[in-house]
Design an enzyme around this catalytic site. Sequence first.
Site, PDB file in Angstrom:
ATOM      1  CG  ASP A   1      -2.190  -0.193   2.444  1.00 41.15           C
ATOM      2  OD1 ASP A   1      -2.935   0.383   3.266  1.00 41.15           O
ATOM      3  OD2 ASP A   1      -1.243  -0.918   2.793  1.00 41.15           O
TER       4      ASP A   1
ATOM      5  CD  GLU B   1      -2.945  -2.223   8.163  1.00 43.43           C
ATOM      6  OE1 GLU B   1      -3.123  -2.828   9.244  1.00 43.43           O
ATOM      7  OE2 GLU B   1      -3.025  -2.796   7.051  1.00 43.43           O
TER       8      GLU B   1
END
Length: 383
Positions: free
Chosen positions: A82, A144
Amino acid sequence: MKNILPPFIEIYRALIATPSISATEESLDQSNASLITLLAGWFSDLGFNVEVQPVPGTRNKFNMLASTGHGAGGLLLTGHTDTVPFDDGRWTRDPFTLTEHDNKLYGLGTADMKGFFAFILDALRDVDVTKLKKPLYILATADEETSMAGARYFSETTALRPDCAIIGEPTSLQPIRAHKGHISNVVRVLGQSGHSSDPARGVNAIELMHDAIGHIMQLRDSLKARYHYEAFTVPYPTLNLGHIHGGDASNRICACCELHMDIRPLPGMTLNDLNGLLNDALAPVSERWPGRLTVAELHPPIPGYECPPDHQLVEVVEKLLGTKTDVVNYCTEAPFMQTLCPTLVLGPGSINQAHQPDEYLETRFIKPTRELITQVVHHFCWH
């Protein structure tokens, strides 16, 4: 196998072109399913067994584990899929179009850190993974940038115990063996509203919060005095008051006041101990005003992390790079991987580019990163 994968730059381009933004705000948050599908296909083409793992409690997010080889131990290469959201007005380029200019690769996730998977794939394209003597694992995680839900879930559910792991966050190829943790809390005080002309008929939440802040500042001083780790540039746990809000009018007794704060603990400090210290610090206020003060998490906490300085992974990487490992103040998924095996944070690109408009990775990192991945795979999976 050389012709199975697209060229390095085309892999990079495809990764950047596939949006995978993580955000706490639902309207900005995106699934990483398309990116996981891309990675799963490429690693399957290289002969890896691929498992896609839905991550509970997320908005359609997934982890991917690619594995090859048999037996115990081996090497885990890992990173997150991400990115943070972007401010369109501050970017001068399309965030989802890989642009090469002035020896830099521009795009959202070039440094932090989707590009790391392009390096792994490129380094492995000429490797016959069926002949590795120890397992090689590639982990791509979700979320994350917000909750670290992917790394948390993987570490809690996997039976894997590799010999060691490397997380490819942008460290300018400077190996990192320790970092601080992060705890973010909201302190809420509930008062009793009333007209300011008669203070005795209410309970002013701002005044109670003033008292609470005094005790929190004493805790900050105590943490600074009691705990030290000299390798850090800020060698003690920090405590910051980041946001406060209370009341709605100058002529009303404040009924509610809310404080957002964070603590960045050193490696070795447990989250339970820190929560206990905070509750102990605020106990005098709670005892004086029962039921009016509460403490809650703003985000899931991240513990501090440290890889043993005498571990073989540290020795091998320091020798390969010709530089000593370091410590940093920011957080990564390393505390969760460290529960499985000794872990280093090491990857191409600069942390200074993370979360910045016109994010880029300097092309000077391409050759040494490919070489490093090849060398660590050879050392930990061929020997």
